[in-house]
Scaffold this active site. Structure first.
Site, short mmCIF file in Angstrom:
data_model
loop_
_atom_site.label_atom_id
_atom_site.label_comp_id
_atom_site.label_asym_id
_atom_site.label_seq_id
_atom_site.Cartn_x
_atom_site.Cartn_y
_atom_site.Cartn_z
N ARG A 112 3.92 26.34 12.39
CA ARG A 112 3.23 26.17 11.09
C ARG A 112 4.09 25.48 10.04
O ARG A 112 3.86 25.62 8.84
CB ARG A 112 2.73 27.51 10.54
CG ARG A 112 1.69 28.16 11.41
CD ARG A 112 0.75 28.98 10.57
NE ARG A 112 -0.30 29.56 11.36
CZ ARG A 112 -0.30 30.81 11.80
NH1 ARG A 112 0.71 31.61 11.52
NH2 ARG A 112 -1.30 31.25 12.50
N LYS A 134 4.30 11.02 3.85
CA LYS A 134 3.18 10.76 4.76
C LYS A 134 3.70 10.85 6.19
O LYS A 134 4.68 10.18 6.54
CB LYS A 134 2.58 9.37 4.52
CG LYS A 134 1.64 9.31 3.34
CD LYS A 134 0.89 7.99 3.29
CE LYS A 134 -0.03 7.94 2.09
NZ LYS A 134 -0.66 6.61 1.93
N GLU A 176 7.35 -5.06 2.43
CA GLU A 176 7.23 -3.77 1.73
C GLU A 176 8.18 -3.73 0.53
O GLU A 176 7.88 -3.12 -0.50
CB GLU A 176 7.49 -2.59 2.67
CG GLU A 176 6.48 -2.42 3.79
CD GLU A 176 5.14 -1.77 3.37
OE1 GLU A 176 4.93 -1.53 2.16
OE2 GLU A 176 4.31 -1.53 4.25
N LYS A 228 8.59 3.79 -5.69
CA LYS A 228 7.72 4.66 -4.87
C LYS A 228 7.87 6.13 -5.28
O LYS A 228 6.87 6.86 -5.37
CB LYS A 228 8.03 4.47 -3.38
CG LYS A 228 7.13 5.33 -2.53
CD LYS A 228 6.90 4.84 -1.13
CE LYS A 228 5.89 5.77 -0.45
NZ LYS A 228 5.65 5.43 0.93
N GLU A 238 -2.25 11.24 -3.05
CA GLU A 238 -3.02 9.97 -3.06
C GLU A 238 -4.46 10.19 -3.53
O GLU A 238 -5.43 9.81 -2.87
CB GLU A 238 -3.00 9.30 -1.68
CG GLU A 238 -3.41 7.83 -1.78
CD GLU A 238 -3.22 7.05 -0.49
OE1 GLU A 238 -2.09 7.02 0.02
OE2 GLU A 238 -4.20 6.47 -0.01
N ARG A 242 -1.37 6.72 -6.39
CA ARG A 242 -0.64 6.40 -5.16
C ARG A 242 -1.35 5.32 -4.34
O ARG A 242 -0.72 4.64 -3.51
CB ARG A 242 -0.41 7.67 -4.32
CG ARG A 242 0.44 7.40 -3.09
CD ARG A 242 0.94 8.64 -2.41
NE ARG A 242 1.75 8.30 -1.26
CZ ARG A 242 2.50 9.14 -0.59
NH1 ARG A 242 2.57 10.40 -0.96
NH2 ARG A 242 3.20 8.74 0.46
N ASN A 246 -0.97 1.00 -1.41
CA ASN A 246 -1.71 0.41 -0.30
C ASN A 246 -1.97 -1.08 -0.52
O ASN A 246 -2.76 -1.68 0.22
CB ASN A 246 -3.05 1.14 -0.10
CG ASN A 246 -2.83 2.58 0.30
OD1 ASN A 246 -1.84 2.90 0.96
ND2 ASN A 246 -3.72 3.47 -0.13
N HIS A 249 -2.70 -3.39 2.34
CA HIS A 249 -2.72 -2.62 3.59
C HIS A 249 -4.09 -2.57 4.27
O HIS A 249 -4.15 -2.38 5.48
CB HIS A 249 -2.18 -1.21 3.35
CG HIS A 249 -0.68 -1.16 3.37
ND1 HIS A 249 0.08 -1.88 2.47
CD2 HIS A 249 0.20 -0.53 4.19
CE1 HIS A 249 1.36 -1.66 2.72
NE2 HIS A 249 1.46 -0.86 3.76
N HIS A 253 -3.93 -3.49 8.06
CA HIS A 253 -4.29 -2.62 9.18
C HIS A 253 -5.33 -3.30 10.07
O HIS A 253 -5.29 -3.18 11.30
CB HIS A 253 -4.80 -1.27 8.67
CG HIS A 253 -3.69 -0.40 8.13
ND1 HIS A 253 -3.92 0.69 7.33
CD2 HIS A 253 -2.35 -0.48 8.25
CE1 HIS A 253 -2.76 1.24 7.01
NE2 HIS A 253 -1.79 0.55 7.55
N HIS A 265 3.66 -4.50 11.64
CA HIS A 265 3.11 -3.99 10.38
C HIS A 265 3.59 -4.81 9.18
O HIS A 265 2.80 -5.22 8.34
CB HIS A 265 3.50 -2.51 10.21
CG HIS A 265 3.01 -1.91 8.94
ND1 HIS A 265 1.67 -1.73 8.68
CD2 HIS A 265 3.66 -1.48 7.83
CE1 HIS A 265 1.52 -1.20 7.48
NE2 HIS A 265 2.71 -1.04 6.93
N1 GLY Z 1 2.83 3.69 2.50
C1 GLY Z 1 2.10 4.02 1.32
C2 GLY Z 1 2.32 5.42 0.87
O1 GLY Z 1 3.22 6.09 1.31
O2 GLY Z 1 1.56 5.90 0.06
#
Ligand code: GLY
Length: 357
Positions: A112, A134, A176, A228, A238, A242, A246, A249, A253, A265
């Site tokens: 957990r 993430k 990035e 960031k 997000e 946040r 993206n 992105h 993607h 990527h």
């Molecule tokens: N890669 C975008 C984020 O971490 O929100």
């Protein structure tokens, strides 16, 4: 590198440390009762001495996009169990974004949830993937469809490990890095990053990263990580701001999916940012006039790809199934200048049609 705190709800939820050499991370780990190390086997020469210094059991993983699966995460959990990891243990992931995403996810579900920390070893992971919590895996052909957001104890950034990166892998992180400054250019990092990346690209086959390059790159990585960290601190889940991260992105993607993994990527993000800039112009956002051409010239000079290799219509299906799609519409993040982005809500088809006109 100065330490950067990710502050969430008034407390430090995670920290970003920087260091000259990898071995310095051992001092950060001295207080944890037991450390388990997962690493990308490509960086074994860095990871195994570190595991030895930490007296940590170590497990290598394959870190290709195709390996970013629940099976790999379960294999990590299996290994943790067999090796005796308990709820006080810390899982340290050493590698690029695929490794840190998978190991972070395993740490989130094992017993957990146990603590975890990252040592990102690619530029892409240092400025983006290993910051902000993430974690997750691909599922049914869609990127990062399963996962959770939970902050690592810390992220330790060490430009030393970038020295041995193959140039295409290094370059894959450049988009990035630039993305961070297109979102927020308070540090003036955009122009500095374009200058440095252009120089590195010009002598890519003759010289590795020189000490003075490392200093400049280290400062830019720090500035991008700070962009960031600020955004994640204000919106860790997000729900709003946040989403800016993206930028490019949704297109990226779809390009990655359409290419069947042939396009990395970071390359897809470069093309995606340019498509987002074309969309901003097509939507007549006044500040975006001329921006796409400027970005394209800069990206080209840095050695980044600028053309979408597929007819745009072929991206529509993948965009509809993007995990960010809500009721058929997608919140596209588009640049409206260097240092500023905004959100527009469109279907994938609408976005493509606008760009085509
Ligand atoms: N890669 C975008 C984020 O971490 O929100």
């Amino acid at each position: 590198m100065e330490t950067i705190d990710i502050r969430i709800d008034g407390r430090t939820a995670s920290r970003i440390y920087g260091g000259e050499v990898l071995s310095e991370v051992t001092t950060l780990l001295a207080t944890y009762p037991s450390v388990f190390l997962v690493y990308d086997w490509n960086i074994e020469p860095y990871a195994l001495p570190l595991a030895q210094a930490l007296h940590a059991p170590a497990k290598a993983v394959e870190a290709r996009e195709a390996d970013k699966t629940l099976d790999t995460v379960l294999a990590i959990c299996d290994w943790l169990l067999e090796s005796g990891a308990d709820r006080q243990s810390l899982l340290l992931a050493v590698g690029g974004g695929i490794t840190t995403d998978m190991a972070g996810f395993a740490a989130c579900i094992y017993k957990r949830g146990i603590r975890f920390a990252f040592i990102p070893t690619t530029l892409l992971a240092q400025v983006d993937a290993a910051i902000g919590g993430k974690t997750g895996v691909n599922f049914e052909g869609y990127k990062n469809m399963l996962g959770v957001i939970r902050q690592p104890e810390f992220t330790y950034i060490c430009p030393q490990v970038l020295e041995s990166l193959p140039y295409p892998v290094f370059l894959s992180g450049a988009a990035e890095l630039l993305k961070a400054f297109i979102i927020d250019n308070r540090s003036g990092g955009y122009a500095q990053a374009v200058t440095l990346l252009t120089e590195l690209h010009a002598r890519r086959s003759s010289q590795p990263l020189r000490p003075e390059d490392k200093t400049r790159l280290g400062a830019l990585i720090h500035a991008a990580a700070a962009v960031k960290a600020d955004i994640v601190g204000r919106d860790p889940e997000e729900r709003g701001e946040r989403r800016k991260l993206n930028l490019g992105h949704t297109f990226a993607h779809a390009i990655e999916k359409r290419s069947g993994g042939a396009i990395a990527h970071g390359e897809a993000v470069a093309i995606g940012i340019l498509l987002a800039a074309r969309l901003a112009e097509a939507l007549h956002i006044p500040e975006a006039t001329g921006l796409a051409d400027r970005l394209e010239a800069d990206f080209r000079a840095c050695g980044l790809p600028v053309d979408c290799p597929f007819p745009l219509g072929e991206l529509e299906d993948a965009m509809a199934k993007d995990k960010k799609a809500e009721g058929g519409s997608i919140r596209f993040i588009v640049p409206e200048g260097i240092g500023s982005v905004r959100e527009v809500l469109l279907t994938g088809g609408e976005a493509i049609n606008r760009i085509r006109i």
